[in-house]
Structure formats: C-alpha cells, structure tokens
Design a protein around this motif. Sequence first.
Motif, PDB file in Angstrom:
ATOM      1  N   ILE A   6      -5.739  -9.205  -2.721  1.00  0.00           N
ATOM      2  CA  ILE A   6      -4.493  -9.069  -3.486  1.00  0.00           C
ATOM      3  C   ILE A   6      -3.412  -9.793  -2.693  1.00  0.00           C
ATOM      4  N   CYS A   7      -2.820 -10.794  -3.305  1.00  0.00           N
ATOM      5  CA  CYS A   7      -1.794 -11.601  -2.647  1.00  0.00           C
ATOM      6  C   CYS A   7      -0.423 -11.216  -3.182  1.00  0.00           C
ATOM      7  N   GLY A   8       0.603 -11.413  -2.361  1.00  0.00           N
ATOM      8  CA  GLY A   8       1.964 -11.123  -2.804  1.00  0.00           C
ATOM      9  C   GLY A   8       2.341 -11.883  -4.063  1.00  0.00           C
ATOM     10  N   SER A   9       1.748 -13.066  -4.250  1.00  0.00           N
ATOM     11  CA  SER A   9       2.054 -13.851  -5.451  1.00  0.00           C
ATOM     12  C   SER A   9       1.602 -13.130  -6.717  1.00  0.00           C
ATOM     13  N   ASP A  10       0.498 -12.399  -6.621  1.00  0.00           N
ATOM     14  CA  ASP A  10       0.042 -11.617  -7.774  1.00  0.00           C
ATOM     15  C   ASP A  10       1.104 -10.592  -8.165  1.00  0.00           C
ATOM     16  N   ASN A  11       1.686  -9.960  -7.157  1.00  0.00           N
ATOM     17  CA  ASN A  11       2.724  -8.966  -7.430  1.00  0.00           C
ATOM     18  C   ASN A  11       3.992  -9.622  -7.972  1.00  0.00           C
ATOM     19  N   HIS A  12       4.299 -10.831  -7.502  1.00  0.00           N
ATOM     20  CA  HIS A  12       5.473 -11.542  -8.006  1.00  0.00           C
ATOM     21  C   HIS A  12       5.331 -11.843  -9.501  1.00  0.00           C
ATOM     22  N   ILE A  13       4.103 -12.095  -9.930  1.00  0.00           N
ATOM     23  CA  ILE A  13       3.871 -12.323 -11.360  1.00  0.00           C
ATOM     24  C   ILE A  13       4.121 -11.036 -12.136  1.00  0.00           C
ATOM     25  N   ARG A 324       3.060  -2.667  -2.509  1.00  0.00           N
ATOM     26  CA  ARG A 324       4.492  -2.469  -2.777  1.00  0.00           C
ATOM     27  C   ARG A 324       5.120  -1.438  -1.852  1.00  0.00           C
ATOM     28  N   SER A 325       4.333  -0.501  -1.379  1.00  0.00           N
ATOM     29  CA  SER A 325       4.882   0.571  -0.552  1.00  0.00           C
ATOM     30  C   SER A 325       5.256   0.098   0.840  1.00  0.00           C
ATOM     31  N   GLY A 326       4.652  -1.015   1.267  1.00  0.00           N
ATOM     32  CA  GLY A 326       4.933  -1.508   2.610  1.00  0.00           C
ATOM     33  C   GLY A 326       4.207  -0.723   3.679  1.00  0.00           C
ATOM     34  N   LYS A 327       3.291   0.188   3.291  1.00  0.00           N
ATOM     35  CA  LYS A 327       2.567   1.001   4.270  1.00  0.00           C
ATOM     36  C   LYS A 327       1.374   0.255   4.861  1.00  0.00           C
ATOM     37  N   TRP A 328       1.030  -0.870   4.278  1.00  0.00           N
ATOM     38  CA  TRP A 328      -0.089  -1.638   4.779  1.00  0.00           C
ATOM     39  C   TRP A 328       0.441  -2.835   5.549  1.00  0.00           C
ATOM     40  N   CYS A 329      -0.382  -3.365   6.425  1.00  0.00           N
ATOM     41  CA  CYS A 329       0.069  -4.468   7.278  1.00  0.00           C
ATOM     42  C   CYS A 329      -0.260  -5.824   6.654  1.00  0.00           C
TER      43      CYS A 329
END
Length: 335
Positions: A6-13, A324-329
């Motif tokens: 899961i890449c940040g770009s997927d979340n941006h979409i 999204r939670s930022g709890k993962w590195c």
Amino acid sequence: VIASGICGSDNHILDGSIPLHLPAILGHEGAGIVESIGEGVSTVKPGDKVILSALPQCRECDSCLHEKGNCCLKEDMFSPVGLMLDGTSRFTCRGRKVYNIFGTSTFTEYTVMHEFSVVKADDDAPLENVCILACGFPTGYGAAVNAAQVTPGSTCVVFGLGGVGSAVVLGCKAAGASRIIGIDINEGKFEKAKAFGVTDCLNPRNFKKPIQQVIMDMTGFGADFTFEATGTIETMIAALESCNMSYGVCVIIGVPPAKSQLSFDPLLLLSGRVLRGSLLGEYKTRDCIPVLVDDYMKKKIDVDSVITHKLPFVEINKGFELLRSGKWCSMIELS
C-alpha cells in the motif's frame, strides 16, 4: 497477483489529492505469477515470477533510449487515463467499465498488463517482500544513490520518515553519509528511523523557528543533500532552504496534491544550490529492478526492515487505516 504494497499514492487517490477516473482498481506495488501471455510477448512466460511496475520501460521511446531517462513515454501516471494503450479497459463490474490505475491495478487477484510494465524476478524471490521493489523502496533508495549521488562523509536531511523516507535513509547510509537528520511530526517513527541510520530526529512542532533555520543552526552552512518525501509544498521549500547555498542538492520525491504550485526566491538557486526531482529512483525498471531483486537475495539491500505489517487481502481497509493513523513506520503488504 500474490502480494501488493500500500503506497501513499493510493491513499492520495482515495482522498482526492490525485484525480483519477472512477470506478478504478487501485494498487501499483505488486508481485505475482504470469498466468498467460498475449500474442507477441517474448520476455516472460506463464509461471514466471514478476514484479508489476507502474513505470514502464518500452525501450523504444525518447526517454527509454536516453542514457539518463527513465520516464517512459508510455506511462499512465502524470495524466492518467486508466486504460490500456488500445483505449480499452480489461476490467468490468456488473457490465460497467472499471478503470485501471497506472497500468497496474494490483488490488485484485488477477490483472492485465502490457509486457513493458512487467519485470521478471528471480524464481526464488519471496514475492510478499519484493513487491515493494515496484515503487516505494527504489523511489527512496535510488533518490539517494542515483539522483543525489550522496557522497561519503556527507550530511543528509530527510523530510518524512515513512516508507519512502526510510528507503532514502538506507540509501544515504549505504552511500556513506556520516550524518543523517530525519524530520517528521510523528515521533513514533523516530526509534525505527534511528535503527535505519538516522543520527538526529527532529519534530518541527517542537521548535519556535522554521525547521530550515534549525537545520542551518545544526550544520553551520546547511546540509550537503536534502530529500523531500512527504509531498507538501511547505516541506519542499524547507528542504530546499536547508541545503548548502553553494553546493547543496535538494531532491523532491513526494507527490503533491494536483495543481499545486511551487514558488520560491530564485536567488536560492543562483548561489549554486541544485533542485531536482526523482522518479522511481531514476531506475530503468526492466533493466534495474531485477538487479535490485538480486541485491536483495544477496542481502546487499535491506528491504525487509521497511515492512511493518503483513495483512491478508480481506483486511485491506485496515491497512489504509494504519497508513492514515501514522502508527506505522513504513510499508504495508497485502497477500
């Protein structure tokens, strides 16, 4: 498809920052096994392990033929249409067309891709790990070793300590940087960042002055190399202003929201600073990713350390929640 990151770009979409034709199947950090091939396909065969790349390498266009180019003109990332080159989609749902993402679409059991976007992998490579060599890891690692060409003994600053930023840190360390300053507003990432090689961790919210001034105070004249891996205009400016005015190199990696505009004083560059972008670490995918897989198999690069979660595909939404939670590195994988 056996596994996908899961890449940040997927979340941006999903949040609308990157516009895309919908409905679509997301995912672009995949690895799998070739089920079947179409007419004329010669570089892979059924049964081959492959990595699915959002950045193709057709080996025919101006960019592919240029020694330094890697942004193949057959890409579907910068102005995505979500279709194959023949103008069709191979996905449907209840009779309705479903769009492809970046020529990959890895959040599915089966996908259809052009040959120039499929990278053959070592038969013994664990697909659930090397899938992130499709995007996140080479994007960060290559930004350090290829785009910036970090030098031994240098000082580097990395803005954003997520998956891509962590790969930048590993690249800086491999290149021999003596000081690596990591910047993030999530201090929960600091412990692992230090394990990767970060020497100083800074949270901009803990300072009254701009973080670029803090960097100047810490280094005296600014860093040799800075990297922006968050995708915000503010951090891009901060990264540029944090590097040495005469010979500093600032590399932009993060993907900003659509229609963003970067504005800064041109005097920042006239003194000698270099501002540049980097796409997938400047690797030509079909030529270079197999080499990265080989380096991984020989334990020359540490891909496993940036994977923090492995979830079954049915828990994909949980994966996005973790992101999204930022709890993962760093990277999350689905299998």
